[in-house]
Write a protein that holds these residues in place. Structure first.
Motif, PDB file in Angstrom:
ATOM      1  N   UNK A 123      44.456  41.410  -5.526  1.00 47.03           N
ATOM      2  CA  UNK A 123      43.145  40.984  -5.036  1.00 47.03           C
ATOM      3  C   UNK A 123      42.455  42.152  -4.347  1.00 47.03           C
ATOM      4  N   UNK A 124      41.161  42.300  -4.586  1.00 48.41           N
ATOM      5  CA  UNK A 124      40.354  43.274  -3.855  1.00 48.41           C
ATOM      6  C   UNK A 124      39.419  42.507  -2.924  1.00 48.41           C
ATOM      7  N   UNK A 125      39.573  42.729  -1.605  1.00 43.80           N
ATOM      8  CA  UNK A 125      38.736  42.101  -0.584  1.00 43.80           C
ATOM      9  C   UNK A 125      37.560  43.033  -0.318  1.00 43.80           C
ATOM     10  N   UNK A 138      37.521  45.441   3.068  1.00 44.94           N
ATOM     11  CA  UNK A 138      37.648  44.525   4.206  1.00 44.94           C
ATOM     12  C   UNK A 138      38.736  44.999   5.160  1.00 44.94           C
ATOM     13  N   UNK A 139      39.794  45.595   4.602  1.00 45.37           N
ATOM     14  CA  UNK A 139      40.986  45.903   5.386  1.00 45.37           C
ATOM     15  C   UNK A 139      41.187  47.390   5.674  1.00 45.37           C
ATOM     16  N   UNK A 140      40.529  48.256   4.928  1.00 44.68           N
ATOM     17  CA  UNK A 140      40.772  49.688   5.050  1.00 44.68           C
ATOM     18  C   UNK A 140      39.627  50.445   4.390  1.00 44.68           C
ATOM     19  N   UNK A 141      39.125  51.489   5.070  1.00 39.68           N
ATOM     20  CA  UNK A 141      37.955  52.225   4.578  1.00 39.68           C
ATOM     21  C   UNK A 141      38.302  53.534   3.882  1.00 39.68           C
ATOM     22  N   UNK A 142      39.583  53.926   3.899  1.00 38.85           N
ATOM     23  CA  UNK A 142      39.931  55.290   3.481  1.00 38.85           C
ATOM     24  C   UNK A 142      40.877  55.310   2.284  1.00 38.85           C
ATOM     25  N   UNK A 180      36.605  50.144  -5.840  1.00 40.41           N
ATOM     26  CA  UNK A 180      37.225  50.516  -7.111  1.00 40.41           C
ATOM     27  C   UNK A 180      38.322  51.547  -6.944  1.00 40.41           C
ATOM     28  N   UNK A 181      38.095  52.528  -6.081  1.00 48.33           N
ATOM     29  CA  UNK A 181      39.115  53.564  -5.856  1.00 48.33           C
ATOM     30  C   UNK A 181      40.369  52.986  -5.205  1.00 48.33           C
ATOM     31  N   UNK A 182      40.181  52.082  -4.251  1.00 45.98           N
ATOM     32  CA  UNK A 182      41.343  51.448  -3.615  1.00 45.98           C
ATOM     33  C   UNK A 182      42.115  50.607  -4.634  1.00 45.98           C
ATOM     34  N   UNK A 183      41.392  49.903  -5.480  1.00 49.57           N
ATOM     35  CA  UNK A 183      42.044  49.095  -6.514  1.00 49.57           C
ATOM     36  C   UNK A 183      42.827  49.981  -7.467  1.00 49.57           C
ATOM     37  N   UNK A 184      42.193  51.058  -7.894  1.00 48.86           N
ATOM     38  CA  UNK A 184      42.852  51.976  -8.834  1.00 48.86           C
ATOM     39  C   UNK A 184      44.127  52.566  -8.233  1.00 48.86           C
ATOM     40  N   UNK A 185      44.073  52.920  -6.953  1.00 45.13           N
ATOM     41  CA  UNK A 185      45.257  53.478  -6.294  1.00 45.13           C
ATOM     42  C   UNK A 185      46.379  52.447  -6.214  1.00 45.13           C
ATOM     43  N   UNK A 186      46.018  51.203  -5.895  1.00 46.56           N
ATOM     44  CA  UNK A 186      47.019  50.136  -5.821  1.00 46.56           C
ATOM     45  C   UNK A 186      47.637  49.862  -7.188  1.00 46.56           C
ATOM     46  N   UNK A 187      46.816  49.861  -8.233  1.00 48.85           N
ATOM     47  CA  UNK A 187      47.342  49.681  -9.589  1.00 48.85           C
ATOM     48  C   UNK A 187      48.369  50.767  -9.897  1.00 48.85           C
ATOM     49  N   UNK A 188      48.060  52.005  -9.512  1.00 54.63           N
ATOM     50  CA  UNK A 188      48.990  53.109  -9.734  1.00 54.63           C
ATOM     51  C   UNK A 188      50.321  52.902  -9.019  1.00 54.63           C
ATOM     52  N   UNK A 189      50.272  52.440  -7.780  1.00 54.04           N
ATOM     53  CA  UNK A 189      51.502  52.175  -7.019  1.00 54.04           C
ATOM     54  C   UNK A 189      52.333  51.102  -7.709  1.00 54.04           C
TER      55      UNK A 189
END
Length: 299
Positions: free
Chosen positions: A12-14, A252-256, A266-275
Motif C-alpha cells: 500500500x502507498x499512503x 504520509x509516513x516518510x518524506x525521504x 512513486x519513488x518510495x513505492x519503487x524502492x519498496x518493490x525492490x526490497x
C-alpha cells in the motif's frame, strides 16, 4: 522452522496523510488532482493499493470534505488505473485539550461521532476504509486521538452494512485486544485485515519484539500489514514481509528516499518493490489483493 515469509505481499502507498508535512516537502500532494496523480504514479511503480486522505486545496490542512474525496476517487477511476482504493475514515477524532481549562477544547479539535466519520465511505463505497481501533495520546502536548468502544462498534457495524472491508488500524496492544473483541462479536467479517502502526508517538514503538508480540495476538487466519515512520519505513517493509505480513510506504509516513533526498510516492513505492523482490517475493497485483481480502469485484 517453517517459512513465515510472505511471498506475495500487498504493498500500500499512503499518499498524503493528515500530518503537518506540506511545508516540509514540495512532493506532498494537496489538491485532488495532485492526490489522484500520486495514486496513478504509485500504481505505475507497482503498488497494490493506495491509502487516501484529502486536504484543503488552499491551505493544505487535513479535511473531511466529501466533495474532495469524490473528486480524487473519480479522477483515479477515470484514468482506468487498476488499483485498490483505501479511504481513511479516521478523520474527526482530534481533540486538543486546553492546558489551563481541560473542559475547553483548543484550535485543532475536530471531534465527531463514529458514524459522522463515514459519509464519504457511504457515498463512494471504496474497496477498503480504515477504522482506528482506540484512543491515543498523539505526540507531545495535549492532542488526543479519540475513538471510543461505542464509536468503534457503531462505525464497524455501519462499515459492515456497506460491504466495505475495514482495515483495522492498531496503534497499541490494547487496541488490538479491542479489535479482536469486535471480531468475536461479529462486527468484523473475515477475512480480517489489521494494520499494525508503529513508531507514532505515543503508540507502539518501532521495535521488532513489539511487532512480533502483536503478530502473535492476531486472530487465526488474519491478514495483516505493518509500517513504521521516517527512516525506519524501508527497513519495516522487510521486517513485515519476513514475518508474514504486508507492507506500506508513502509520503504520509516518510518524506525521504535517502538521507537529505526528498521522495515522491512513486519513488518510495519503487524502492519498496525492490526490497520485496530482493527478499525473493513479489508484490501482489490489485486483483490478487482483492482475492486475498475478499473485496467486491474479486474474481
Amino acid at each position: 522452522m517453517s517459512d513465515t515469509m510472505n511471498h506475495k505481499p500487498i504493498l500500500t502507498c499512503a499518499l498524503t496523510g493528515a500530518g503537518d508535512t506540506v511545508g516540509r516537502s514540495e512532493h506532498v500532494p494537496v489538491t485532488p488532482a495532485q492526490i489522484a496523480a500520486a495514486a496513478v504514479e504509485a500504481a505505475g511503480a507497482g503498488a497494490s493499493a493506495v491509502h487516501i486522505h484529502v486536504r484543503d486545496p488552499e491551505t493544505g490542512a487535513p479535511s473531511r470534505d466529501g466533495a474532495l474525496y469524490r473528486e480524487v476517487v473519480d479522477r483515479i477511476r477515470q484514468t482506468g488505473t487498476d488499483i485498490v482504493i483505501n479511504l481513511t475514515a479516521g478523520m474527526g477524532g482530534d481533540l486538543v485539550i486546553g492546558q489551563e481549562d481541560p473542559l475547553r477544547f483548543e484550535e485543532g479539535t475536530d471531534l465527531v461521532n463514529g458514524l459522522d466519520r463515514l459519509p464519504h465511505v457511504e457515498e463512494l463505497l471504496p474497496d477498503i476504509c480504515t477504522l482506528d481501533c482506540g484512543s491515543l495520546n498523539f505526540g507531545d502536548g495535549s492532542h488526543v486521538y479519540i475513538s471510543t468502544p461505542d464509536m468503534l462498534r457503531a462505525g464497524a457495524r455501519r462499515i459492515q452494512e456497506l460491504g466495505v472491508r475495514p482495515e483495522l488500524e492498531i496503534f497499541d496492544t490494547g487496541q488490538l485486544w479491542f479489535a479482536r473483541t469486535m471480531h468475536a462479536e461479529g462486527l468484523i467479517d473475515d477475512p480480517t485485515m489489521f494494520q499494525l502502526c508503529t513508531g507514532i508517538p505515543y503508540g507502539a514503538p518501532s521495535d521488532p519484539g513489539v511487532l512480533l508480540s502483536m503478530v502473535n495476538m492476531l486472530p487465526e487466519g488474519a491478514q495483516w500489514a505493518s509500517f513504521s515512520i521516517g527512516r525506519k519505513q524501508m527497513p519495516w517493509v522487510a521486517q513485515s514481509v519476513l514475518l508474514g505480513g504486508h507492507a506500506r510506504v508513502g509520503l504520509e509516513d516518510n518524506l525521504y528516499l535517502s538521507r537529505g533526498v526528498k521522495a515522491t510516492n512513486g519513488q518510495l513505492t519503487e524502492k519498496a518493490v525492490g526490497i520485496i523482490e530482493q527478499l525473493g517475493a513479489r508484490v501482489a497485483t490489485p486483483d490478487e489483493t482483492r482475492a486475498m481480502l475478499g473485496l467486491r469485484g474479486a474474481a
